[in-house]
Design a protein around this motif. Sequence first.
Motif, PDB file in Angstrom:
ATOM      1  N   ALA A  20       0.821  -1.206   0.000  1.00 23.77           N
ATOM      2  CA  ALA A  20       0.000   0.000   0.000  1.00 23.77           C
ATOM      3  C   ALA A  20       0.857   1.259   0.000  1.00 23.77           C
ATOM      4  N   VAL A  21       1.920   1.272   0.803  1.00 25.86           N
ATOM      5  CA  VAL A  21       2.816   2.430   0.840  1.00 25.86           C
ATOM      6  C   VAL A  21       3.460   2.642  -0.526  1.00 25.86           C
ATOM      7  N   GLY A  22       3.926   1.561  -1.122  1.00 29.16           N
ATOM      8  CA  GLY A  22       4.543   1.657  -2.447  1.00 29.16           C
ATOM      9  C   GLY A  22       3.584   2.190  -3.487  1.00 29.16           C
ATOM     10  N   LEU A  23       2.382   1.664  -3.500  1.00 33.34           N
ATOM     11  CA  LEU A  23       1.395   2.124  -4.468  1.00 33.34           C
ATOM     12  C   LEU A  23       1.035   3.593  -4.246  1.00 33.34           C
ATOM     13  N   ALA A  24       0.940   3.999  -2.976  1.00 35.19           N
ATOM     14  CA  ALA A  24       0.640   5.401  -2.666  1.00 35.19           C
ATOM     15  C   ALA A  24       1.745   6.324  -3.168  1.00 35.19           C
ATOM     16  N   LYS A  25       2.979   5.821  -3.223  1.00 36.50           N
ATOM     17  CA  LYS A  25       4.109   6.614  -3.718  1.00 36.50           C
ATOM     18  C   LYS A  25       4.320   6.407  -5.219  1.00 36.50           C
ATOM     19  N   GLN A  26       3.354   5.743  -5.846  1.00 36.16           N
ATOM     20  CA  GLN A  26       3.379   5.469  -7.278  1.00 36.16           C
ATOM     21  C   GLN A  26       4.592   4.645  -7.704  1.00 36.16           C
ATOM     22  N   VAL A  27       4.932   3.667  -6.851  1.00 35.14           N
ATOM     23  CA  VAL A  27       6.003   2.723  -7.143  1.00 35.14           C
ATOM     24  C   VAL A  27       5.362   1.456  -7.676  1.00 35.14           C
ATOM     25  N   ARG A  28       5.979   0.868  -8.685  1.00 32.04           N
ATOM     26  CA  ARG A  28       5.460  -0.377  -9.242  1.00 32.04           C
ATOM     27  C   ARG A  28       5.784  -1.505  -8.261  1.00 32.04           C
ATOM     28  N   VAL A  29       4.744  -2.023  -7.605  1.00 30.68           N
ATOM     29  CA  VAL A  29       4.906  -3.059  -6.586  1.00 30.68           C
ATOM     30  C   VAL A  29       3.970  -4.214  -6.903  1.00 30.68           C
ATOM     31  N   VAL A  30       4.487  -5.427  -6.750  1.00 36.74           N
ATOM     32  CA  VAL A  30       3.700  -6.634  -6.977  1.00 36.74           C
ATOM     33  C   VAL A  30       3.665  -7.428  -5.686  1.00 36.74           C
ATOM     34  N   TYR A  31       2.477  -7.928  -5.345  1.00 32.91           N
ATOM     35  CA  TYR A  31       2.354  -8.772  -4.161  1.00 32.91           C
ATOM     36  C   TYR A  31       2.855 -10.160  -4.514  1.00 32.91           C
ATOM     37  N   GLY A  32       3.806 -10.660  -3.736  1.00 35.13           N
ATOM     38  CA  GLY A  32       4.281 -12.021  -3.942  1.00 35.13           C
ATOM     39  C   GLY A  32       5.742 -12.166  -3.573  1.00 35.13           C
ATOM     40  N   ASP A  33       6.247 -13.366  -3.795  1.00 40.12           N
ATOM     41  CA  ASP A  33       7.605 -13.741  -3.444  1.00 40.12           C
ATOM     42  C   ASP A  33       8.562 -13.331  -4.556  1.00 40.12           C
ATOM     43  N   GLY A  34       9.351 -12.304  -4.304  1.00 43.91           N
ATOM     44  CA  GLY A  34      10.298 -11.804  -5.296  1.00 43.91           C
ATOM     45  C   GLY A  34      11.418 -12.770  -5.605  1.00 43.91           C
ATOM     46  N   ALA A  35      11.563 -13.849  -4.848  1.00 47.34           N
ATOM     47  CA  ALA A  35      12.571 -14.863  -5.125  1.00 47.34           C
ATOM     48  C   ALA A  35      12.027 -15.949  -6.037  1.00 47.34           C
ATOM     49  N   SER A  36      10.793 -15.789  -6.480  1.00 47.40           N
ATOM     50  CA  SER A  36      10.173 -16.772  -7.366  1.00 47.40           C
ATOM     51  C   SER A  36      10.413 -16.385  -8.819  1.00 47.40           C
ATOM     52  N   PRO A  37      11.257 -17.130  -9.517  1.00 45.34           N
ATOM     53  CA  PRO A  37      11.476 -16.826 -10.932  1.00 45.34           C
ATOM     54  C   PRO A  37      10.179 -16.847 -11.742  1.00 45.34           C
ATOM     55  N   GLU A  38       9.256 -17.729 -11.356  1.00 46.89           N
ATOM     56  CA  GLU A  38       7.982 -17.816 -12.060  1.00 46.89           C
ATOM     57  C   GLU A  38       7.185 -16.522 -11.907  1.00 46.89           C
ATOM     58  N   LEU A  39       7.183 -15.959 -10.682  1.00 46.11           N
ATOM     59  CA  LEU A  39       6.465 -14.704 -10.459  1.00 46.11           C
ATOM     60  C   LEU A  39       7.119 -13.556 -11.235  1.00 46.11           C
ATOM     61  N   LEU A  40       8.431 -13.518 -11.242  1.00 44.21           N
ATOM     62  CA  LEU A  40       9.126 -12.468 -11.987  1.00 44.21           C
ATOM     63  C   LEU A  40       8.749 -12.540 -13.463  1.00 44.21           C
ATOM     64  N   ARG A  41       8.737 -13.733 -14.024  1.00 45.57           N
ATOM     65  CA  ARG A  41       8.368 -13.881 -15.436  1.00 45.57           C
ATOM     66  C   ARG A  41       6.905 -13.515 -15.664  1.00 45.57           C
ATOM     67  N   ALA A  42       6.033 -13.905 -14.737  1.00 45.33           N
ATOM     68  CA  ALA A  42       4.612 -13.559 -14.862  1.00 45.33           C
ATOM     69  C   ALA A  42       4.406 -12.049 -14.802  1.00 45.33           C
ATOM     70  N   ALA A  43       5.298 -11.342 -14.109  1.00 47.31           N
ATOM     71  CA  ALA A  43       5.213  -9.876 -14.018  1.00 47.31           C
ATOM     72  C   ALA A  43       5.867  -9.208 -15.227  1.00 47.31           C
ATOM     73  N   GLY A  44       6.327 -10.010 -16.191  1.00 50.27           N
ATOM     74  CA  GLY A  44       6.906  -9.453 -17.398  1.00 50.27           C
ATOM     75  C   GLY A  44       8.415  -9.291 -17.363  1.00 50.27           C
ATOM     76  N   ILE A  45       9.049  -9.832 -16.338  1.00 47.99           N
ATOM     77  CA  ILE A  45      10.501  -9.705 -16.212  1.00 47.99           C
ATOM     78  C   ILE A  45      11.131 -10.981 -16.771  1.00 47.99           C
ATOM     79  N   VAL A  46      11.624 -10.873 -18.000  1.00 49.53           N
ATOM     80  CA  VAL A  46      12.228 -12.016 -18.657  1.00 49.53           C
ATOM     81  C   VAL A  46      13.747 -11.959 -18.547  1.00 49.53           C
ATOM     82  N   ARG A  47      14.295 -10.763 -18.733  1.00 47.80           N
ATOM     83  CA  ARG A  47      15.753 -10.561 -18.668  1.00 47.80           C
ATOM     84  C   ARG A  47      16.035  -9.312 -17.842  1.00 47.80           C
ATOM     85  N   PRO A  48      16.061  -9.451 -16.504  1.00 45.82           N
ATOM     86  CA  PRO A  48      16.344  -8.270 -15.669  1.00 45.82           C
ATOM     87  C   PRO A  48      17.782  -7.794 -15.874  1.00 45.82           C
TER      88      PRO A  48
END
Length: 141
Positions: A20-48
Motif C-alpha cells: 500500500a505504501v509503495g502504491l501510494a508513492k506510485q512505485v510499481r509493486v507486486v504482491y508475492g515472493d520476489g525470489a520466485s522466478p515464475e512470479l518475476l516472469r509472470a510480471a513481465g521480467i524475462v531478462r532483468p
Amino acid sequence: GLAGWGTQFIAFDRNPSRIAVGLAKQVRVVYGDGASPELLRAAGIVRPRAIVVTYANDKRCLESTERLRDAFPDVPIFVRARTALDAAPLMRAGATEVVVEAVEAAVRFASLLGSGGDGRARALLRRLQGPAPAPAVAAKP
C-alpha cells in the motif's frame, strides 16, 4: 529512491501494508515472493538488468540468491547482509556483490566523524572490526 535516478524497477513484497505504501508513492509493486522466478516472469521480467535482494532474514537472502542465480545465471545479483560473516555464504550462493550493513554504517559514521577523506575511514573500520574473514570468490555458473 531509484525512481529519482531514472531507473526502471519493480518491487515485490508479501506485506500488504508495504504494498500500500509503495502504491501510494506510485512505485510499481507486486504482491508475492520476489525470489520466485515464475512470479518475476509472470510480471513481465524475462531478462532483468540486475536483481537486488534485501530480506531482513539472512536465511531467506541465501535461499533467494540461490534460486535467482539458478534462474538468471548471467544477471548481476546484489544482496544485503547484516554482518561480514554473512557475506561469504551469499557469494558462494551466487551473489555478484554483497552490501554489508554493519560495514557500510561504520564507514559512513567514520566519514561523518571526519576520518573519510583519505581512506582513513576504512582503515579505522578494519581496526575496529579486527581480522576480516577470508574473502569468497564468486564464479559465474
